[in-house]
Design a protein around this motif. Sequence first.
Motif, PDB file in Angstrom:
ATOM      1  N   GLU A 167      35.312  36.173  50.265  1.00 13.89           N
ATOM      2  CA  GLU A 167      35.761  37.126  49.252  1.00 13.89           C
ATOM      3  C   GLU A 167      34.616  38.039  48.824  1.00 13.89           C
ATOM      4  O   GLU A 167      33.435  37.651  48.884  1.00 13.89           O
ATOM      5  CB  GLU A 167      36.298  36.389  48.011  1.00 13.89           C
ATOM      6  CG  GLU A 167      37.450  35.446  48.266  1.00 13.89           C
ATOM      7  CD  GLU A 167      36.994  34.023  48.571  1.00 13.89           C
ATOM      8  OE1 GLU A 167      37.805  33.092  48.421  1.00 13.89           O
ATOM      9  OE2 GLU A 167      35.818  33.828  48.948  1.00 13.89           O
ATOM     10  N   CYS A 219      39.333  39.726  50.861  1.00 15.93           N
ATOM     11  CA  CYS A 219      39.108  38.412  51.465  1.00 15.93           C
ATOM     12  C   CYS A 219      39.242  38.585  52.973  1.00 15.93           C
ATOM     13  O   CYS A 219      40.331  38.872  53.477  1.00 15.93           O
ATOM     14  CB  CYS A 219      40.123  37.408  50.946  1.00 15.93           C
ATOM     15  SG  CYS A 219      40.218  35.849  51.862  1.00 15.93           S
ATOM     16  N   TRP A 259      46.079  33.964  46.342  1.00 17.67           N
ATOM     17  CA  TRP A 259      44.912  34.114  45.478  1.00 17.67           C
ATOM     18  C   TRP A 259      45.040  33.104  44.334  1.00 17.67           C
ATOM     19  O   TRP A 259      46.115  32.938  43.747  1.00 17.67           O
ATOM     20  CB  TRP A 259      44.819  35.526  44.913  1.00 17.67           C
ATOM     21  CG  TRP A 259      44.344  36.543  45.889  1.00 17.67           C
ATOM     22  CD1 TRP A 259      45.119  37.361  46.675  1.00 17.67           C
ATOM     23  CD2 TRP A 259      42.980  36.874  46.200  1.00 17.67           C
ATOM     24  NE1 TRP A 259      44.311  38.174  47.454  1.00 17.67           N
ATOM     25  CE2 TRP A 259      42.999  37.885  47.172  1.00 17.67           C
ATOM     26  CE3 TRP A 259      41.740  36.409  45.745  1.00 17.67           C
ATOM     27  CZ2 TRP A 259      41.829  38.455  47.701  1.00 17.67           C
ATOM     28  CZ3 TRP A 259      40.584  36.965  46.263  1.00 17.67           C
ATOM     29  CH2 TRP A 259      40.635  37.987  47.237  1.00 17.67           C
ATOM     30  N   VAL A 290      48.922  42.223  45.263  1.00 20.36           N
ATOM     31  CA  VAL A 290      48.371  41.625  46.479  1.00 20.36           C
ATOM     32  C   VAL A 290      48.893  42.410  47.685  1.00 20.36           C
ATOM     33  O   VAL A 290      50.051  42.847  47.715  1.00 20.36           O
ATOM     34  CB  VAL A 290      48.740  40.124  46.580  1.00 20.36           C
ATOM     35  CG1 VAL A 290      50.239  39.899  46.633  1.00 20.36           C
ATOM     36  CG2 VAL A 290      48.032  39.475  47.764  1.00 20.36           C
ATOM     37  N   ARG A 297      47.887  43.068  52.267  1.00 19.64           N
ATOM     38  CA  ARG A 297      47.126  42.567  53.409  1.00 19.64           C
ATOM     39  C   ARG A 297      47.125  43.596  54.531  1.00 19.64           C
ATOM     40  O   ARG A 297      48.050  44.421  54.634  1.00 19.64           O
ATOM     41  CB  ARG A 297      47.684  41.230  53.898  1.00 19.64           C
ATOM     42  CG  ARG A 297      49.081  41.286  54.466  1.00 19.64           C
ATOM     43  CD  ARG A 297      49.636  39.865  54.668  1.00 19.64           C
ATOM     44  NE  ARG A 297      48.925  39.130  55.705  1.00 19.64           N
ATOM     45  CZ  ARG A 297      48.949  37.801  55.824  1.00 19.64           C
ATOM     46  NH1 ARG A 297      49.649  37.061  54.970  1.00 19.64           N
ATOM     47  NH2 ARG A 297      48.285  37.199  56.802  1.00 19.64           N
ATOM     48  N   CYS A 343      40.550  33.217  47.653  1.00 20.03           N
ATOM     49  CA  CYS A 343      41.733  33.315  48.506  1.00 20.03           C
ATOM     50  C   CYS A 343      41.879  32.005  49.277  1.00 20.03           C
ATOM     51  O   CYS A 343      40.902  31.259  49.455  1.00 20.03           O
ATOM     52  CB  CYS A 343      41.634  34.492  49.462  1.00 20.03           C
ATOM     53  SG  CYS A 343      40.217  34.440  50.568  1.00 20.03           S
TER      54      CYS A 343
END
Lengths: 104, 116
Positions: B6, B22, B36, B70, B72, B96
């Motif tokens: 992280e 992360c 998280w 959040v 990704r 994470c």
Amino acid sequence: EIVLTQSPATLSLSPGERATLSCRASQTVGIYLAWYQQKPGQIPRLLIYDTSSRATGTPARFSGSGSGTDFTLTIDSLEPEDFGVYYCQQRSRAFGQGTRVEIK
Amino acid sequence: EAQLVESGGALVQPGGSLRLSCVVSGFPFSINAMNWVRQAPGKGPEWIANIHRTGSPTYYADSVRGRFTVSRDNAKNTVYLQLNDLRPEDTALYSCARDGGGLDPWGQGTMVTVSS
């Protein structure tokens, strides 16, 4: 949001004794309950997932049981390295407030 | 060996924003949901967010819903946490963790301190 309540808050035991930790959910979580161990200054370590499956590296003296709303983590014959704080967690959701296992 | 690292933590004033990252290596990132979790000094861990392996759906704890987001990027093996409208009670170590039944492994975390 489901609330997990752990008991007792503190368990004082001697090496070699059995520890029984409880986790109660405010609503059913099925079998999706995990247990973690945390020691001072460390990140929590996964011990048990899906109620009773041991994570890689978890010794056989650790076992989990239960379903629905009531769950138990049992540590047979405590070893010195087992003392710390234990948390239950609904899968990918809230943690309980923890049970501290301390040396008597 | 699985590794999660992280970054992005800092000292920030109340009402401020941060973006945590992360970066994951050592396991196929795109097949796992990610979480998280934060831990305030002297307190137990608090789950705060979960993201499906595809990026949707996402789930949040009541304490952060509407303020934290959040996301990704599977091409970069990275999960992010955008923190907005930060409050002193958000002060914690943010970690994470891979979701594989239980949370394992975890990163070592990045510290967020909210103070004026």
